[in-house]
Scaffold this motif. Structure first.
Motif, PDB file in Angstrom:
ATOM      1  N   GLY A  36      -6.671 -33.230  -7.332  1.00 56.06           N
ATOM      2  CA  GLY A  36      -5.683 -34.304  -7.457  1.00 56.06           C
ATOM      3  C   GLY A  36      -5.628 -34.872  -8.863  1.00 56.06           C
ATOM      4  N   TRP A  44     -10.073 -42.582 -11.555  1.00 55.66           N
ATOM      5  CA  TRP A  44      -9.869 -41.565 -10.523  1.00 55.66           C
ATOM      6  C   TRP A  44     -10.743 -40.342 -10.803  1.00 55.66           C
ATOM      7  CZ3 TRP A  44      -4.524 -38.870  -9.504  1.00 55.66           C
ATOM      8  CH2 TRP A  44      -4.564 -38.194  -8.286  1.00 55.66           C
ATOM      9  N   ILE A  75      -6.346 -43.374 -14.282  1.00 58.78           N
ATOM     10  CA  ILE A  75      -6.632 -41.938 -14.279  1.00 58.78           C
ATOM     11  C   ILE A  75      -8.106 -41.702 -14.583  1.00 58.78           C
ATOM     12  CG2 ILE A  75      -6.193 -39.762 -15.511  1.00 58.78           C
ATOM     13  CD1 ILE A  75      -3.950 -40.414 -13.646  1.00 58.78           C
ATOM     14  N   VAL A 112      -2.392 -34.319 -11.535  1.00 65.18           N
ATOM     15  CA  VAL A 112      -1.676 -35.489 -12.040  1.00 65.18           C
ATOM     16  C   VAL A 112      -1.857 -35.627 -13.547  1.00 65.18           C
ATOM     17  CG1 VAL A 112      -1.593 -38.022 -11.964  1.00 65.18           C
ATOM     18  CG2 VAL A 112      -1.691 -36.708  -9.842  1.00 65.18           C
ATOM     19  N   THR A 113      -3.072 -35.416 -14.045  1.00 67.35           N
ATOM     20  CA  THR A 113      -3.327 -35.504 -15.487  1.00 67.35           C
ATOM     21  C   THR A 113      -2.523 -34.453 -16.238  1.00 67.35           C
ATOM     22  OG1 THR A 113      -5.543 -36.378 -15.104  1.00 67.35           O
ATOM     23  CG2 THR A 113      -5.107 -35.437 -17.269  1.00 67.35           C
ATOM     24  N   ALA A 158       0.294 -33.017 -15.310  1.00 69.25           N
ATOM     25  CA  ALA A 158       1.715 -33.370 -15.265  1.00 69.25           C
ATOM     26  C   ALA A 158       2.031 -34.502 -16.242  1.00 69.25           C
ATOM     27  CB  ALA A 158       2.116 -33.764 -13.843  1.00 69.25           C
ATOM     28  N   LEU A 159       1.159 -35.511 -16.292  1.00 70.78           N
ATOM     29  CA  LEU A 159       1.385 -36.618 -17.218  1.00 70.78           C
ATOM     30  C   LEU A 159       1.276 -36.170 -18.670  1.00 70.78           C
ATOM     31  CD1 LEU A 159      -0.500 -39.520 -15.397  1.00 70.78           C
ATOM     32  CD2 LEU A 159       1.972 -39.303 -15.755  1.00 70.78           C
TER      33      LEU A 159
END
Length: 141
Positions: free
Chosen positions: A17, A98, A95, A21-22, A24-25
């Protein structure tokens, strides 16, 4: 099979996860740094601004990120002060937390109630204030 073997096998799943997300960002940030949102590239327009002519809390956020990546902090603050001073630092911290919690097997990130209520309230106040005539010249570009 021991409990340690099962836990070790799940490590990649816990990190999937934050990794997705990292990535994509970072990809979106890199694209925003390379392409100028004011003229080139494929960037979404604000539906709220198009419909009402008023700025939403996120208006100018992409331009602010582009200016930050170009080293122009003053222009980034003019585009969207909340994105620069609040959203980006909080996003980076979230982030990082996380990743830490996934790595250490701590589970999901607890969100305090004061934060869950306070952040939307702050964004709502910013939304209203940035559209008031006395403040509009300072909070919109």
């Amino acid at each position: 099979m021991t409990a340690a073997a099962v836990t070790d096998r799940r490590t990649p799943h816990r990190l999937a996860g934050p990794a997705v997300v990292t990535a994509a960002l970072l990809a979106g940030t890199a694209y925003t740094g390379v392409q100028d949102p004011t003229g080139s590239g494929v960037f979404p327009s604000c539906i709220f601004f198009a419909a009402t002519g008023h700025w939403c809390p996120g208006c100018g956020g992409l331009r602010a990120v582009h200016s930050l990546l170009g080293g122009d902090l003053a222009l980034a603050l003019q585009y969207n002060v909340v994105v620069v001073l609040l959203i980006i630092p909080m996003g980076i911290a979230a982030i990082a937390l996380w990743w830490y919690r996934a790595w250490r097997r701590k589970g999901t990130i607890p969100v305090p109630m004061w934060f869950a209520i306070g952040l939307p309230a702050l964004l709502g106040v910013f939304w209203i204030v940035r559209n008031l005539p006395p403040f509009a010249p300072y909070l919109t570009v």
